[in-house]
Design a protein around this motif. Structure first.
Motif, PDB file in Angstrom:
ATOM      1  N   ALA A   1      87.862 -26.303  52.945  1.00  0.00           N
ATOM      2  CA  ALA A   1      87.849 -26.861  54.295  1.00  0.00           C
ATOM      3  C   ALA A   1      87.966 -25.769  55.347  1.00  0.00           C
ATOM      4  N   ILE A   2      88.800 -24.776  55.096  1.00  0.00           N
ATOM      5  CA  ILE A   2      88.979 -23.680  56.052  1.00  0.00           C
ATOM      6  C   ILE A   2      87.682 -22.891  56.213  1.00  0.00           C
ATOM      7  N   ILE A   3      87.018 -22.581  55.099  1.00  0.00           N
ATOM      8  CA  ILE A   3      85.755 -21.826  55.170  1.00  0.00           C
ATOM      9  C   ILE A   3      84.701 -22.630  55.920  1.00  0.00           C
ATOM     10  N   ALA A   4      84.579 -23.909  55.580  1.00  0.00           N
ATOM     11  CA  ALA A   4      83.590 -24.754  56.260  1.00  0.00           C
ATOM     12  C   ALA A   4      83.864 -24.834  57.750  1.00  0.00           C
ATOM     13  N   ALA A   5      85.139 -24.954  58.134  1.00  0.00           N
ATOM     14  CA  ALA A   5      85.491 -25.034  59.554  1.00  0.00           C
ATOM     15  C   ALA A   5      85.134 -23.747  60.283  1.00  0.00           C
ATOM     16  N   GLY A   6      85.308 -22.606  59.611  1.00  0.00           N
ATOM     17  CA  GLY A   6      84.959 -21.335  60.243  1.00  0.00           C
ATOM     18  C   GLY A   6      83.490 -21.266  60.626  1.00  0.00           C
ATOM     19  N   PHE A   7      82.625 -21.806  59.770  1.00  0.00           N
ATOM     20  CA  PHE A   7      81.194 -21.840  60.083  1.00  0.00           C
ATOM     21  C   PHE A   7      80.891 -22.913  61.126  1.00  0.00           C
ATOM     22  N   GLN A   8      81.484 -24.090  60.962  1.00  0.00           N
ATOM     23  CA  GLN A   8      81.208 -25.184  61.884  1.00  0.00           C
ATOM     24  C   GLN A   8      81.628 -24.825  63.308  1.00  0.00           C
ATOM     25  N   GLN A   9      82.720 -24.074  63.445  1.00  0.00           N
ATOM     26  CA  GLN A   9      83.234 -23.697  64.758  1.00  0.00           C
ATOM     27  C   GLN A   9      82.699 -22.353  65.252  1.00  0.00           C
ATOM     28  N   ARG A  10      81.726 -21.815  64.524  1.00  0.00           N
ATOM     29  CA  ARG A  10      80.991 -20.608  64.933  1.00  0.00           C
ATOM     30  C   ARG A  10      81.857 -19.351  64.997  1.00  0.00           C
ATOM     31  N   LEU A  11      82.912 -19.301  64.204  1.00  0.00           N
ATOM     32  CA  LEU A  11      83.667 -18.054  64.107  1.00  0.00           C
ATOM     33  C   LEU A  11      82.903 -17.031  63.293  1.00  0.00           C
ATOM     34  N   VAL A  12      82.143 -17.524  62.315  1.00  0.00           N
ATOM     35  CA  VAL A  12      81.333 -16.667  61.455  1.00  0.00           C
ATOM     36  C   VAL A  12      79.986 -17.338  61.231  1.00  0.00           C
ATOM     37  N   GLY A  13      79.065 -16.586  60.675  1.00  0.00           N
ATOM     38  CA  GLY A  13      77.756 -17.140  60.364  1.00  0.00           C
ATOM     39  C   GLY A  13      77.041 -16.259  59.352  1.00  0.00           C
ATOM     40  N   GLY A  14      75.904 -16.740  58.871  1.00  0.00           N
ATOM     41  CA  GLY A  14      75.075 -15.941  57.971  1.00  0.00           C
ATOM     42  C   GLY A  14      75.832 -15.423  56.766  1.00  0.00           C
ATOM     43  N   THR A  15      75.758 -14.122  56.555  1.00  0.00           N
ATOM     44  CA  THR A  15      76.375 -13.490  55.382  1.00  0.00           C
ATOM     45  C   THR A  15      77.686 -12.773  55.720  1.00  0.00           C
ATOM     46  N   ASP A  16      78.316 -13.138  56.816  1.00  0.00           N
ATOM     47  CA  ASP A  16      79.547 -12.455  57.244  1.00  0.00           C
ATOM     48  C   ASP A  16      80.593 -12.421  56.125  1.00  0.00           C
ATOM     49  N   LEU A  17      80.833 -13.564  55.490  1.00  0.00           N
ATOM     50  CA  LEU A  17      81.859 -13.612  54.450  1.00  0.00           C
ATOM     51  C   LEU A  17      81.413 -12.882  53.188  1.00  0.00           C
ATOM     52  N   HIS A  18      80.131 -12.957  52.877  1.00  0.00           N
ATOM     53  CA  HIS A  18      79.632 -12.279  51.682  1.00  0.00           C
ATOM     54  C   HIS A  18      79.831 -10.758  51.794  1.00  0.00           C
ATOM     55  N   GLN A  19      79.629 -10.230  52.973  1.00  0.00           N
ATOM     56  CA  GLN A  19      79.804  -8.784  53.157  1.00  0.00           C
ATOM     57  C   GLN A  19      81.253  -8.367  52.924  1.00  0.00           C
ATOM     58  N   VAL A  20      82.188  -9.188  53.382  1.00  0.00           N
ATOM     59  CA  VAL A  20      83.593  -8.873  53.155  1.00  0.00           C
ATOM     60  C   VAL A  20      83.942  -9.042  51.678  1.00  0.00           C
ATOM     61  N   LEU A  21      83.446 -10.104  51.055  1.00  0.00           N
ATOM     62  CA  LEU A  21      83.727 -10.338  49.641  1.00  0.00           C
ATOM     63  C   LEU A  21      83.213  -9.191  48.773  1.00  0.00           C
ATOM     64  N   ASP A  22      82.094  -8.603  49.168  1.00  0.00           N
ATOM     65  CA  ASP A  22      81.552  -7.471  48.407  1.00  0.00           C
ATOM     66  C   ASP A  22      82.494  -6.271  48.441  1.00  0.00           C
ATOM     67  N   ARG A  23      83.320  -6.193  49.483  1.00  0.00           N
ATOM     68  CA  ARG A  23      84.280  -5.095  49.592  1.00  0.00           C
ATOM     69  C   ARG A  23      85.614  -5.430  48.928  1.00  0.00           C
ATOM     70  N   LEU A  24      85.789  -6.704  48.524  1.00  0.00           N
ATOM     71  CA  LEU A  24      87.055  -7.164  47.953  1.00  0.00           C
ATOM     72  C   LEU A  24      86.797  -7.819  46.598  1.00  0.00           C
ATOM     73  N   PRO A  25      86.622  -7.046  45.560  1.00  0.00           N
ATOM     74  CA  PRO A  25      86.192  -7.599  44.263  1.00  0.00           C
ATOM     75  C   PRO A  25      87.226  -8.473  43.567  1.00  0.00           C
ATOM     76  N   ARG A  26      88.501  -8.424  43.976  1.00  0.00           N
ATOM     77  CA  ARG A  26      89.535  -9.164  43.258  1.00  0.00           C
ATOM     78  C   ARG A  26      90.164 -10.268  44.108  1.00  0.00           C
ATOM     79  N   VAL A  27      89.375 -10.891  44.951  1.00  0.00           N
ATOM     80  CA  VAL A  27      89.881 -11.968  45.804  1.00  0.00           C
ATOM     81  C   VAL A  27      90.181 -13.203  44.961  1.00  0.00           C
TER      82      VAL A  27
END
Length: 255
Positions: free
Chosen positions: A105-131
């Protein structure tokens, strides 16, 4: 400015960061709220600290999280007090959430409320392999970037995939009879089947009438329109799938 009144939320953020030392910054839901996230809050102040940093004595209500990876790209240095950037804030909030459902729900809300978009989270996840919950966060971010902007819409998408039905477009833009832009929750373009997921906000009379007008416009144009309350996706999923399959079949889907 000094005063002897009650401590406000923003002041408590300052107290927490200053008490934890110069390496501390706001993280998770606390940082996301500072970026403008609505409807999700935590009674605690979430701080992020480097793993080896020794925290000082902290005031009540402060939760300290530690990390071994905090790239410069994930930190807002000019904002006061210091905090993580929106994508990192949402990822941390999701991995610190009490349940998988809350994380989604938190991730979906971040996109719905335009805090993030596109591949923003994927880029961070690529830097954090053990999330923690990394796969769930990545999949939710992928679906949310594709247009599923609520937990109910994510549940519907999962239901469609498990049933082997064709995947719909999400948040498709259509114009109503007055020329206003309208967003369809899910649209099976080839068969012109539109699905609307009704949350609690649809009980408001003005919202309900706006939905009815949009639905009427679609019916006039020849679309098939199905509406499901959000609770039905979880409590009677077989009924949802049966009706959706019947509508798609009637519209020409070969199955």
């Amino acid at each position: 400015m000094a005063h002897n009144g009650p401590v406000g939320r923003e002041q408590l953020h300052w107290v927490a960061v200053l008490a934890a030392g110069p390496a501390a910054l706001l993280g998770g839901l606390t940082a996301a709220r500072a970026w403008g996230l609505r409807r999700y809050d935590s009674p605690a102040v979430h701080l992020l600290l480097p793993a080896r940093h020794q925290a000082r004595s902290l005031p009540p209500g402060v939760l300290v999280h530690r990390t071994t990876r905090l790239p410069e790209e994930d930190v807002l240095h000019v904002g006061q007090p210091r905090r993580t950037m929106p994508a990192r804030s949402l990822i941390d909030a999701a991995q610190w959430a009490a349940t998988d459902e809350e994380a989604r729900a938190i991730i979906a809300a971040g996109f719905q409320q335009r805090l993030v978009g596109g591949t923003d989270l994927h880029q961070v996840l690529d830097r954090l392999p053990r999330v923690r919950r990394g796969r769930l966060i990545r999949q939710t971010a992928t679906d949310s970037a594709g247009g599923a902007h609520s937990l109910a819409e994510l549940d519907f998408l999962g239901l469609v995939r498990r049933a082997g039905l064709p995947e719909p477009s999400r948040q498709t833009v259509r114009r109503d009879a007055t020329g206003r832009r309208r967003y369809l929750d899910a649209y099976f373009d080839k068969w012109r089947v539109h699905v609307e997921i009704d949350g609690s906000q649809h009980l408001d009379p003005r919202t309900a009438w706006a939905d009815m007008r949009r639905q009427n416009d679609l019916w006039i144009e020849g679309d098939r329109v199905l509406r499901f309350p959000a609770w039905a996706l979880r409590n009677t999923p077989d009924d949802v799938v049966t009706q959706l399959r019947a509508a798609l079949t009637a519209a020409g889907w070969p199955g």
